[in-house]
Design a protein around this motif. Sequence first.
Motif, PDB file in Angstrom:
ATOM      1  N   PHE A 122       0.986  -1.365   0.038  1.00  0.00           N
ATOM      2  CA  PHE A 122       0.104   0.070  -0.115  1.00  0.00           C
ATOM      3  C   PHE A 122       0.811   1.154   0.066  1.00  0.00           C
ATOM      4  N   GLN A 123       2.020   1.085   0.940  1.00  0.00           N
ATOM      5  CA  GLN A 123       2.670   2.387   0.926  1.00  0.00           C
ATOM      6  C   GLN A 123       3.802   2.580  -0.389  1.00  0.00           C
ATOM      7  N   ASN A 124       3.929   1.485  -1.129  1.00  0.00           N
ATOM      8  CA  ASN A 124       4.590   1.786  -2.394  1.00  0.00           C
ATOM      9  C   ASN A 124       3.666   2.295  -3.600  1.00  0.00           C
ATOM     10  N   GLY A 125       2.330   2.526  -3.535  1.00  0.00           N
ATOM     11  CA  GLY A 125       1.494   3.142  -4.432  1.00  0.00           C
ATOM     12  C   GLY A 125       0.717   4.299  -4.086  1.00  0.00           C
ATOM     13  N   GLU A 126      -0.218   4.553  -4.683  1.00  0.00           N
ATOM     14  CA  GLU A 126      -1.050   5.802  -4.465  1.00  0.00           C
ATOM     15  C   GLU A 126      -2.582   4.926  -4.458  1.00  0.00           C
ATOM     16  N   TYR A 127      -2.897   4.533  -3.591  1.00  0.00           N
ATOM     17  CA  TYR A 127      -4.111   3.953  -3.344  1.00  0.00           C
ATOM     18  C   TYR A 127      -4.929   4.589  -2.348  1.00  0.00           C
ATOM     19  N   GLY A 128      -6.608   4.137  -2.395  1.00  0.00           N
ATOM     20  CA  GLY A 128      -7.438   4.532  -1.690  1.00  0.00           C
ATOM     21  C   GLY A 128      -7.595   3.722  -0.785  1.00  0.00           C
ATOM     22  N   ALA A 129      -7.345   2.311  -0.862  1.00  0.00           N
ATOM     23  CA  ALA A 129      -7.323   1.122  -0.033  1.00  0.00           C
ATOM     24  C   ALA A 129      -6.666  -0.072  -0.293  1.00  0.00           C
ATOM     25  N   GLY A 130      -6.293  -0.705   0.642  1.00  0.00           N
ATOM     26  CA  GLY A 130      -5.570  -2.021   0.329  1.00  0.00           C
ATOM     27  C   GLY A 130      -6.221  -3.095   0.985  1.00  0.00           C
ATOM     28  N   ILE A 131      -6.591  -4.189   0.202  1.00  0.00           N
ATOM     29  CA  ILE A 131      -7.184  -5.491   0.752  1.00  0.00           C
ATOM     30  C   ILE A 131      -6.587  -6.721   0.528  1.00  0.00           C
ATOM     31  N   ALA A 132      -7.071  -7.450   1.670  1.00  0.00           N
ATOM     32  CA  ALA A 132      -6.242  -8.764   1.635  1.00  0.00           C
ATOM     33  C   ALA A 132      -7.253  -9.952   1.098  1.00  0.00           C
ATOM     34  N   LEU A 133      -7.087 -10.748   0.317  1.00  0.00           N
ATOM     35  CA  LEU A 133      -8.105 -11.776  -0.073  1.00  0.00           C
ATOM     36  C   LEU A 133      -7.668 -13.046  -0.155  1.00  0.00           C
ATOM     37  N   GLN A 134      -8.461 -13.867   0.058  1.00  0.00           N
ATOM     38  CA  GLN A 134      -8.337 -15.421   0.051  1.00  0.00           C
ATOM     39  C   GLN A 134      -9.424 -16.334  -0.489  1.00  0.00           C
ATOM     40  N   LYS A 135      -9.124 -17.386  -1.220  1.00  0.00           N
ATOM     41  CA  LYS A 135     -10.121 -18.190  -1.845  1.00  0.00           C
ATOM     42  C   LYS A 135     -10.785 -18.900  -0.896  1.00  0.00           C
ATOM     43  N   VAL A 136     -12.145 -18.884  -0.927  1.00  0.00           N
ATOM     44  CA  VAL A 136     -13.163 -19.541   0.192  1.00  0.00           C
ATOM     45  C   VAL A 136     -13.934 -20.392  -0.419  1.00  0.00           C
ATOM     46  N   ASP A 137     -14.467 -21.515   0.299  1.00  0.00           N
ATOM     47  CA  ASP A 137     -15.383 -22.434  -0.312  1.00  0.00           C
ATOM     48  C   ASP A 137     -16.764 -21.988  -0.397  1.00  0.00           C
ATOM     49  N   ASN A 138     -16.997 -21.033   0.591  1.00  0.00           N
ATOM     50  CA  ASN A 138     -18.236 -20.457   0.633  1.00  0.00           C
ATOM     51  C   ASN A 138     -18.429 -18.917   0.515  1.00  0.00           C
ATOM     52  N   PRO A 139     -18.251 -18.377  -0.588  1.00  0.00           N
ATOM     53  CA  PRO A 139     -18.213 -17.077  -1.017  1.00  0.00           C
ATOM     54  C   PRO A 139     -19.431 -16.182  -0.432  1.00  0.00           C
ATOM     55  N   GLN A 140     -20.698 -16.767  -0.119  1.00  0.00           N
ATOM     56  CA  GLN A 140     -21.739 -16.159   0.241  1.00  0.00           C
ATOM     57  C   GLN A 140     -21.732 -15.518   1.435  1.00  0.00           C
ATOM     58  N   ALA A 141     -20.683 -16.132   2.164  1.00  0.00           N
ATOM     59  CA  ALA A 141     -20.596 -15.541   3.658  1.00  0.00           C
ATOM     60  C   ALA A 141     -19.749 -14.512   3.795  1.00  0.00           C
ATOM     61  N   PHE A 142     -18.968 -13.971   2.779  1.00  0.00           N
ATOM     62  CA  PHE A 142     -18.030 -13.008   2.867  1.00  0.00           C
ATOM     63  C   PHE A 142     -18.314 -11.780   1.891  1.00  0.00           C
ATOM     64  N   GLY A 143     -17.327 -10.755   2.242  1.00  0.00           N
ATOM     65  CA  GLY A 143     -17.338  -9.693   1.243  1.00  0.00           C
ATOM     66  C   GLY A 143     -16.314 -10.403   0.158  1.00  0.00           C
ATOM     67  N   ILE A 144     -16.943 -10.037  -1.232  1.00  0.00           N
ATOM     68  CA  ILE A 144     -16.069 -10.795  -2.277  1.00  0.00           C
ATOM     69  C   ILE A 144     -15.381  -9.678  -3.232  1.00  0.00           C
ATOM     70  N   ALA A 145     -14.622  -9.872  -3.881  1.00  0.00           N
ATOM     71  CA  ALA A 145     -13.905  -8.782  -4.977  1.00  0.00           C
ATOM     72  C   ALA A 145     -13.795  -9.595  -6.318  1.00  0.00           C
ATOM     73  N   ASP A 146     -14.325  -8.959  -7.263  1.00  0.00           N
ATOM     74  CA  ASP A 146     -14.083  -9.470  -8.618  1.00  0.00           C
ATOM     75  C   ASP A 146     -12.986  -8.648  -9.137  1.00  0.00           C
TER      76      ASP A 146
END
Length: 357
Positions: A122-146
């Motif tokens: 995040f510190q090496n760029g110009e971002y509004g936000a930085g997010i961490a993602l992980q593959k899950v088996d039940n994506p309906q239960a989380f916030g999901i990124a496309d």
Amino acid sequence: MKGVLLAGGTGSRLRPITHTGPKQLVPVANKPVLEYAIEDFKEAGVTQIGVVLGNKGRKEIQELLGDGSKYDVDITYIIQGEPLGLAHAAGCARDFVGDDDFVMYLGDNILNSGITDLVESFQNGEYGAGIALQKVDNPQAFGIADVDEAGNVTELIEKPDDPPTNLALIGMYVFSPAVFGAIDELEPSWRGELEITDAIQSLLEDGYEIDSHVVTGWWKDTGKPEDILEANRLVLEDTELDTAGTVEDGAEVDGRIELAESATIEDGAVVRGPVSIAADVTIKAGTYVGPYTSIGADSTLENIHIENSVVIGESELTASGRIVDSLLGRNADVESADELLPEGRRLVVGENSQLKL
Ligand code: G1P
């Protein structure tokens, strides 16, 4: 860069354990979940940390963390009160954050790779936000990124019915103070909460770039009892364990065992690691403590066989039975019934308990 650690919420999925304390203090490998987050902040060089407290467990959390000096960090407490959502909690930290960027960490989440990569990227760029993602088996239960083919985030949706990917937003985020403007504009979601996922989506729509990382090591949201057991297993698997306590002659001990200095494994007991045994615990003859078990302080075990379980502490476990895959709250006792009749199990069980007999 400041840190904002969220320690509110009701912990409804961890009842009855959370009837008497906040979910962030449930121990994993004999350490409260919240302490793992503090260590991750410190490792990433984030030492000014605002801890956002809900209505539950404020006193206990402040007693544990204090002013942060025991961890070499500086802690400020922020009161959220009612749990109105993660974005609401972030918004409560506005005065503390000021004009700085900040990392937000959900206090009931635990991950093995820390947050250093997320912060540095995040510190090496110009971002509004930085997010961490992980593959899950039940994506309906989380916030999901496309994400597009180049890995750029194109959309964020909280608990979608029809998930575009299985990439879940995990509980660590980096924000520029621009997020506060986005939070001001949010409307409550279907669950009546201000969603942090919606705040990031709004940053995206306003033209901010969002940095994203797919986290490959393990991550656990410890919201449910089975998650606590799994986190306990993962941490015991990964951590160096030190046997400082007393192992009497005639005790059978193998595998990696963490044994606090004041704890004892007596003659005739069997302990197979990885296991963590906290201060002032006595494991007496006839007891078997099997892999992936943590026994909290001031407990006594006799005759019982226990494995893949978390005992929070101050327990007397003296029944001659087998306990597996279990989470036992503080001061929970499991004893043998002395009377032969009437035959049956005698229970004193709190609200929302689950027993599998
Ligand atoms: C929250 C967030 C969700 C995120 C999850 C990570 O969900 O709303 O976007 O994926 O944490 O654990 P909750 O635990 O409130 O259902």
